[in-house]
Design a protein around this motif. Structure first.
Motif, short mmCIF file in Angstrom:
data_model
loop_
_atom_site.label_atom_id
_atom_site.label_comp_id
_atom_site.label_asym_id
_atom_site.label_seq_id
_atom_site.Cartn_x
_atom_site.Cartn_y
_atom_site.Cartn_z
N LEU A 326 0.81 -1.22 0.00
CA LEU A 326 0.00 0.00 0.00
C LEU A 326 0.84 1.27 0.00
N GLN A 327 2.16 1.12 0.03
CA GLN A 327 3.04 2.26 0.26
C GLN A 327 2.79 3.42 -0.69
N ARG A 328 2.62 3.13 -1.96
CA ARG A 328 2.48 4.21 -2.93
C ARG A 328 1.04 4.70 -3.04
N ALA A 358 9.70 4.99 8.49
CA ALA A 358 10.17 6.36 8.23
C ALA A 358 9.78 6.81 6.83
N GLU A 359 9.92 5.92 5.83
CA GLU A 359 9.51 6.26 4.47
C GLU A 359 8.02 6.59 4.42
N ALA A 369 8.49 10.35 11.46
CA ALA A 369 9.52 9.75 10.61
C ALA A 369 10.90 9.87 11.24
N GLY A 370 11.19 11.02 11.84
CA GLY A 370 12.49 11.22 12.46
C GLY A 370 12.74 10.27 13.63
N ARG A 371 11.72 10.03 14.43
CA ARG A 371 11.88 9.12 15.57
C ARG A 371 12.14 7.69 15.11
N GLU A 382 20.03 3.66 2.72
CA GLU A 382 18.57 3.87 2.79
C GLU A 382 18.20 4.82 3.91
N ALA A 383 18.85 4.63 5.08
CA ALA A 383 18.58 5.53 6.19
C ALA A 383 19.05 6.94 5.87
#
Length: 818
Positions: A326-328, A358-359, A369-371, A382-383
């Motif tokens: 479902l990401q996109r 995070a993505e 996302a930062g946490r 990637e990170a």
């Protein structure tokens, strides 16, 4: 009906259940003969030789030959026709008898459902086709279904009701009639939502499932509302071969329970099945299907839903796969799949989980996302991408460059990392020549690099935008749509800017996390084009990202500056100052950042805005001082100097523009306008020069700036007629053109006498003639005479036009705050 008519001795009618085959059979039989002999197949007949013919021929018929002879004698009477319904249930011997009778040319009409693999039924069909016509029935369209609905209602059918029934029954007329009759019996009066499947429909579905066999029944109970389930998973869940699943769907479709041509139950059939199946049995089916989906690598999203419905635990890997699926398309729903998922004990899986969260957080616009990414070690490509994206969202492209540079590992770094690195270098002043174009992922950076080098190629920007929209990868740092539209706007290519921004909004490229950015870019371009109604700040909740906050504040400042709203200018500066004073600038935000700097100059905060121009000057120098960007930045500094009434700075920037190569648009227009500004501020107004410069600016997407120049010139000239002409031209070019430009004594400079200027100021404030007369100790009639003279001198035809001019000039006489 669709037919291939040959003779009238035989007819074949084929249609799925509830498609109207029985009615069509009766109609066809009446056309062929006057005396109809009826035979109806029943499910019990399949294993009983010649049992279906017993009611018309008697039990004495012992074999196929005798039955053929007896039936031929019966049909030999003039006007007699045999009508056979539900022939798909008949035994092979009876079908053979019918085929022989048809081959003798006797009148036979047969109706049956589609059925694969029944050799004897196929032979009967071939005989009928040799002697007569074939009619195929199926679902009806909405228009074709309307007469069936009207017949039940006894009146014309409302279109909305027909459409609702069509959706519920897939357009099968028999099922439509049964459903509507059931609704009416249960008291529905066409108001509100209809009840679920009535009892009559439930019982009919129950009977048809019983006729369809065990596998088809269990398949219907298991699938319910789900569509697109893989055959392998269904076969494993039902413990049958895959070929049995295909046959079961054929049976359900033939019975009128599944949507023709699709492996999906009809909506009202789903409702009926849900009423038939006990919750405990449904839970067993869903648990079995969930396990089968996991074991066969079926759709992860569907697997999660199945297992969650039963309360069964969902393996972490399945939840991660469901989120990826479902990401996109729906990152918010994807995040929900990961909610509450803690460490798995598998280091690789935990790393994948942190990166995916995070993505998704970036794509969905979540500050979390930062946490989620903080726990991962550096270096990690990637990170690094996600950390760089967070820095960009925080309006820190230079930090993003540092992060990405530290993670550029190996001779062939990851494609997305390479593209992000190229983009970050461009944003922070890297040379355009360093961007390669050997890969579709690099189309965006390459197209933007060309713009940075001074070659605005809209075709390449649009090509890059289209590639991003087709890509399965999600833009992490920013989109070519957003940054491309801002660069095009700065360069005066407003048409291209509008196209890129609107494409970003329309295609949702980058996901919800960048949706507001695209809408802000659309509004920014609309403001630059003078389309005030489309330039409003988007009303949805504010973005959590500092980069969007800067763009929004710049939009507010731009709109406020164009309307002379000092309080809104101050508000926009206060909102963005903290971010601006960090000293981080980037090429993509050049125009919004300089808009805020100009606002600061308008407020008298010249020193506080200095870091913006200084930082952008260093950035453009690092880029190799391409004339396009040197000129655009010089023009923005000139605008700031005009706002701050710094004539010396205006001349300095005009000299800078004059020194540049004049062949690059929009530099000739900017250099010409700069020279004109110097002349106007020096008290020299050449009407043709002012008009030409203003029109040149308008031709480069700077209509408001052109009108502003004419408005200032109108207030400088000592010739009232010239002032009126320039002011009228300025109003035509941009309605808000003179809001900021008049100085003290502006009304008198329009050719008004001192008394007329006093009257005009009070009229602009909205006072009545009587109130004005009271303040100036003159009669209302005298005020009226002054107003008539004012209108004449301003060259306006209506009171509304006069008020527009007076109020725009009066606003500008307010002293600028220090």
């Amino acid at each position: 009906m669709q037919g291939d008519r040959r003779t009238r001795s035989g007819r074949l009618i084929v249609g799925v259940g509830w498609s109207g085959t029985s009615a069509a059979l009766a109609e066809a039989a009446a056309e062929v003969g006057s005396e109809v002999v009826e035979v109806r197949g029943r499910i019990s007949d399949r294993d009983m030789d010649l049992m279906a013919l017993d009611p018309i021929l008697g039990a004495a018929v012992a074999d196929v030959r005798a039955a053929t002879r007896a039936l031929s004698e019966l049909l030999g009477a003039a006007g007699t026709v045999l009508a056979v319904d539900d022939a798909h249930w008949l035994d092979p011997s009876t079908l053979d008898v019918l085929a022989r009778v048809v081959d003798r040319g006797l009148p036979v009409v047969v109706a049956h459902r589609p059925q694969r693999g029944n050799v004897h039924l196929d032979q009967l069909d071939e005989a009928l086709l040799r002697s007569g016509e074939a009619v195929h029935l199926g679902p009806r369209s909405v228009d074709e279904l309307a007469p069936f609905v009207a017949a039940v209602l006894g009146r014309p059918a409302p279109t909305a009701l027909v459409e609702q029934l069509w959706r519920s029954t897939a357009g099968l007329p028999g099922l439509t009639r049964l459903l509507l009759q059931g609704w009416i019996r249960e008291g529905w009066n066409e108001k509100g939502d209809p009840p679920p499947a009535p009892s009559a429909v439930v019982e009919a579905v129950r009977r048809r499932l019983a006729e369809s066999g065990d596998i088809a029944t269990r398949l219907a109970e298991m699938t319910g509302r789900h569509s697109g389930l893989p055959v392998e998973a269904l076969a494993r869940a039902l413990q049958v071969e895959g070929s049995e699943i295909a046959r079961a769907w054929d049976v359900l479709g033939s019975a009128g329970l599944a949507v023709p041509g699709r492996e999906q139950l009809i909506d009202v059939v789903v409702e009926a099945v849900e009423r038939m199946v006990l919750p405990s049995a449904r839970a067993v089916h869903e648990e079995a299907l969930g396990r089968a989906l996991v074991e066969t690598d079926g759709s992860p999203t569907m697997t999660v839903g199945m297992l969650a419905a039963t309360g069964a635990p969902v393996p972490p890997l399945v939840r991660i796969r469901a989120a990826r699926e479902l990401q996109r398309v729906d990152p918010v729903a994807a995040l929900a799949h990961l909610e509450g998922l803690g460490p798995t004990g598998d280091a690789d899986l935990d790393r994948e989980l942190a990166i995916l969260r995070a993505e998704l957080g970036l794509t969905a616009g979540s500050e979390e996302a930062g946490r989620w990414i903080a726990e991962l070690p550096d270096p990690d490509p990637e990170a690094a991408l996600i950390r760089a994206a967070l820095a960009v969202r925080d309006a820190r492209w230079s930090r993003a460059l540092t992060i990405l540079s530290a993670n550029e590992v190996g001779s062939a770094p990851d494609r997305e990392l390479r593209a992000a690195l190229a983009l970050a270098r461009l944003a922070t002043g890297g040379r355009a020549e360093s961007v390669e174009t050997d890969d579709a992922v690099m189309l965006g950076p390459a197209a933007l690099a060309a713009v940075a080098a001074g070659a605005l190629r809209l075709d390449r920007l649009l090509e890059a935008a289209e590639a991003a929209e087709r890509s399965t990868s999600i833009p992490v740092l920013d989109t070519v749509h957003a940054v491309g539209s801002l660069l095009c706007s700065a360069a005066g290519e407003l048409g291209g800017a509008a196209m890129l921004a609107s494409r970003g909004t329309r295609t949702s490229v980058g996901g919800p996390g960048l949706a507001r950015r695209h809408r802000l870019a659309e509004s920014w371009v609309a403001m630059r084009a003078g389309e005030w109604e489309q330039a409003a700040v988007p009303g949805e909740p504010a973005s959590p990202w500092a980069a969007d906050a800067v763009l929004e504040a710049a939009l507010i400042a731009g709109l406020a500056r164009r309307s002379g709203d000092i309080s809104r200018i101050r508000e926009s500066w206060n909102r963005a100052e903290e971010t601006i004073l960090r000293g981080t600038v980037d090429l993509f935000a050049l125009e919004p950042l300089t808009e805020l700097a100009i606002a600061a100059h308008r407020l008298g905060y010249v020193e506080r805005a200095a870091p913006v121009f200084a930082g952008l000057g260093d950035l453009v120098s690092d880029m190799g001082s391409p004339p396009l960007w040197v000129g655009i930045l010089a023009w923005r500094r000139l605008e700031a100097a005009v706002a701050a009434s710094d004539d010396e700075a205006v001349r300095r920037e005009a000299d800078q523009l004059e020194s540049l190569d004049g062949g690059v648009d929009p530099l000739p227009a900017l250099a010409g306008a700069a020279r004109t500004w110097c002349a106007v501020l020096g008290g020299s107004v050449e009407v043709e020069e002012v008009t030409d410069s203003a029109e040149a600016l308008a031709g480069q997407g700077r209509s408001w700036e052109g009108s502003r120049l004419m408005g200032r010139a109108a207030l400088v000239t000592d010739h009232p007629e010239v002032a009126r002409r320039l002011l009228e031209s300025a109003r035509r070019m941009c309605a808000a053109s003179v809001a900021e430009e008049a100085g003290s004594g502006g009304l008198e400079r329009l050719g008004l006498s001192e008394r007329e200027a006093e009257v005009a100021a009070l009229v602009a404030e909205g006072h009545t003639y009587k109130a004005i007369g009271g303040q100036l100790f003159i009669s209302p009639k005298t005020v009226e005479h002054h107003v008539a003279s004012i209108r004449s001198k301003l060259g306006v035809g209506t009171r509304a036009e006069m008020l527009s001019v007076l109020r725009s000039v009066s606003r500008s006489t307010d002293p600028a705050p220090g």
